[in-house]
Design an enzyme around this catalytic site. Structure first.
Site, PDB file in Angstrom:
ATOM      1  N   ASP A 177       2.521   1.350   4.773  1.00 38.51           N
ATOM      2  CA  ASP A 177       1.560   0.419   4.150  1.00 38.51           C
ATOM      3  C   ASP A 177       0.208   0.599   4.827  1.00 38.51           C
ATOM      4  O   ASP A 177       0.105   0.698   6.057  1.00 38.51           O
ATOM      5  CB  ASP A 177       2.030  -1.013   4.305  1.00 38.51           C
ATOM      6  N   ILE A 178      -0.865   0.696   3.997  1.00 34.96           N
ATOM      7  CA  ILE A 178      -2.229   0.824   4.538  1.00 34.96           C
ATOM      8  C   ILE A 178      -2.697  -0.563   4.997  1.00 34.96           C
ATOM      9  O   ILE A 178      -2.677  -1.536   4.216  1.00 34.96           O
ATOM     10  CB  ILE A 178      -3.185   1.395   3.484  1.00 34.96           C
ATOM     11  N   GLU A 227      -0.827  -0.227  -2.197  1.00 35.59           N
ATOM     12  CA  GLU A 227      -1.155   0.588  -1.040  1.00 35.59           C
ATOM     13  C   GLU A 227       0.088   0.964  -0.247  1.00 35.59           C
ATOM     14  O   GLU A 227      -0.019   1.406   0.905  1.00 35.59           O
ATOM     15  CB  GLU A 227      -2.144  -0.143  -0.121  1.00 35.59           C
TER      16      GLU A 227
END
Length: 594
Positions: A465-466, A508
């Site tokens: 996950d960003i 994301e």
């Protein structure tokens, strides 16, 4: 010469011989008539001379009886007999008219004169008796002189008969010999007629009918069994046999033409069946490789002995690339620009079908440029490839229509495959990042887990996950966020490479499946991803996007989870990483230890 002419000549000769034989038979019959006439003449002469002889003795007896008895009735009888003797003598005088010779008539004349002398003496004796001179009458008519004269008459008549017998026997013998000769001649002619008929008949039957008919019959039987390779006898005579031979030659030539047409028809049906089968196989293709395999399999059978290549139009770079070839075509399969092929330029097969001199395609080797046919692969009005056939000759090549049908089928198959790949890419890959999307994850996870369970090897999952991605979107906009997503996706794809599969899980979030990797190997891969992302320097227009971090959760099979909850375990590890302050890597095993 026609058989009818030979038959007519033989018939004419037979008629002539038959007429000659008939004439000979008539002449033989005439000879028999001469024989009968000689016999009849002899009979007449014998009858007349016998009457003369009998009457001479009868007159002598009557004269002697009268002299003895002096009976008037006897005298009357004597006179009547003497009168009839005159008639007989007159008829004997006329024997010359019915064929008596002078010698015979002379001899007969002497006998008749003797008979006349006897009658004179009889008249003298009768006169003596009438005067009563009985003794003188008896001496005269019973004397030796009278007896001698009577015997002389008898001797002359017998001699006459002998001459008649000899002449009659000679005539009869001549007639018999002549009749026999003529009959023999007639029989010979009849035999010659029969021999000529048999000879002509044998010649016609054997040399002009039987032998040719036997040969023609054998040829007809072989032609009836459709053996058109048989050679027909060359009988050029102008007759019925020649007409039959000519008709059989025409029948054989027609049979050869019909056989050739049947072969061409069968070849057309076979080619159509191959085209139909190829089209069916193309409809079942699921990849470009399947289409190329079908083309390489069916093209040499549809066009036997014709080498060829299949080119596919690539868009980047813009060129024709050889994707398949068969039967060792000449030249190298180098890529070329589509404009170097006149078939692609024109959108039609080249050179044209009329076979007139035309410009050759520039991509062809000089050695086979004049025997090559290029057929473009057209789909939806756009060229997507090319079929290039070499060694095209009228004897070897099938109909151009079949080659164009094959190109049409391949063009549709390639276009359908491109469309299929495009639709599959849209269905299975994220258009922004190029990674597999979430729809592809379920099938891929099931396949990888089944393989791990069968082999007993480990398998790991990374949930990525960003961090603070919403801030980037809010501060710089979605275009900047898309740039960050593509950059992070590229790093994940590079680190996973051929060791696993990378997915865009949503928003994301990303996911990586790592078959044959345990927790330690997966942690090393996650570390590489984390380090590479932190080292990114991104700019959007003139603004620096700023540092980018990611949080990563790790779960491994069978250490941390079973097949049905591996993703959930990785998601729990990611959630823990976020709770711990983000920008870190957390393994599900760390949660169990804590």
């Amino acid at each position: 010469m026609r058989i009818a002419t030979i038959t007519n000549w033989a018939y004419g000769a037979t008629v002539c011989l038959t007429i000659a034989s008939g004439v000979a038979m008539l002449m033989a019959s005439n000879a028999e008539s001469v024989e009968r006439q000689a016999v009849e003449q002899r009979y007449v002469f014998d009858q007349l001379t016998e009457e003369v002889e009998v009457d001479a003795w009868a007159l002598s007896d009557l004269a002697r009886l009268y002299v003895i008895k002096q009976d008037p009735a006897v005298l009357q009888s004597h006179r009547q007999k003497a009168a009839s003797m005159a008639k007989v003598e007159h008829r004997l005088q006329k024997l010359k008219d019915v064929g008596a010779s002078d010698e015979e008539l002379a001899l007969l004349q002497i006998g008749l004169q003797g008979a006349d002398a006897l009658q004179d003496e009889q008249q003298t004796a009768i006169a003596h008796s009438a005067r009563g001179e009985q003794a003188q009458a008896i001496a005269l008519i019973y004397g030796d002189l009278y007896e001698n004269e009577l015997e002389q008459v008898q001797s002359q008549l017998d001699h006459f008969r002998q001459m008649l017998d000899r002449r009659a026997q000679g005539a009869i013998q001549d007639a018999v010999e002549k009749s026999h000769a003529l009959r023999t001649l007639s029989e010979v002619m009849v035999g010659l007629t029969a021999l000529m008929f048999l000879f002509v008949l044998g010649f016609i039957l054997k040399r002009r009918v039987l032998h040719p008919v036997v040969r023609l019959s054998d040829v007809v039987n072989r032609l009836a069994s459709q053996d058109y390779a048989v050679e027909t006898p060359d009988y050029r005579q102008i007759d019925e046999i020649g007409d039959m031979a000519h008709a059989i030659r025409i029948f054989r030539e027609n049979g050869l033409v019909r056989q050739q047409l049947e072969k061409e028809r069968d070849a057309h049906w076979e080619t159509r069946a191959l085209l139909a089968r190829m089209t069916q196989r193309l409809q079942g293709c699921e990849s470009f490789e399947d289409v190329l395999n079908v083309a390489q399999l069916f093209a040499p059978n549809i066009a036997p002995g014709v080498a060829g290549r299949l080119y596919i139009l690539d868009r980047d770079p813009w060129q024709m690339r050889c994707a398949a070839e068969w039967l060792n075509p000449q030249g190298e399969p180098d890529p070329f620009h589509p404009d170097q092929c006149w078939a692609v330029r024109r959108g039609q097969s080249h050179p044209p079908v009329n076979g007139e001199p035309d410009i050759t395609c520039y991509h062809l080797p000089d050695a086979c440029a004049n025997q090559t046919l290029c057929v473009p692969l057209i789909a939806q009005g756009e060229a997507i490839g090319l079929l290039s056939f070499q060694n095209i000759t009228p004897e070897m090549a099938p109909s151009r229509a079949y080659l164009e049908l094959m190109a049409e089928a391949l063009g549709l198959a390639l276009a359908n495959q491109r469309l299929r790949d495009a639709l599959l890419a849209k269905a299975l890959f994220d258009p922004l990042t190029g990674l597999r999307n979430r729809h592809h994850l379920e099938d891929a996870l099931h396949t990888q887990m089944s393989q791990a369970m069968r082999s007993g090897n480990p398998m790991s999952c990374l949930m990525i996950d960003i961090d603070h991605f919403k801030r980037i979107n809010d501060r710089l906009g979605h275009d900047a966020g898309d740039q960050v997503l593509k950059s992070v996706a590229a790093i994940i794809q590079r680190c996973v490479s051929d060791k696993g599969m990378a997915f865009r899980y949503g928003g994301e979030e990303f996911l990586a499946l790592l078959p044959d990797m345990d927790e330690a190997a997966a942690f090393a891969c996650a570390t590489a991803i984390h380090t590479a992302v932190r080292s990114l320097t991104l700019h959007y227009e003139l603004t620096e996007i700023g540092p980018v971090d990611v949080s990563i959760g790790i779960a491994s099979y069978p250490q941390h989870a079973q097949s049905d909850n591996l993703l959930r375990a990785a998601d729990v590890a990611l959630y823990r990483a976020k709770e711990l302050g983000r920008s870190r890597i957390v393994s599900f095993g760390m949660l169990e230890a804590g």
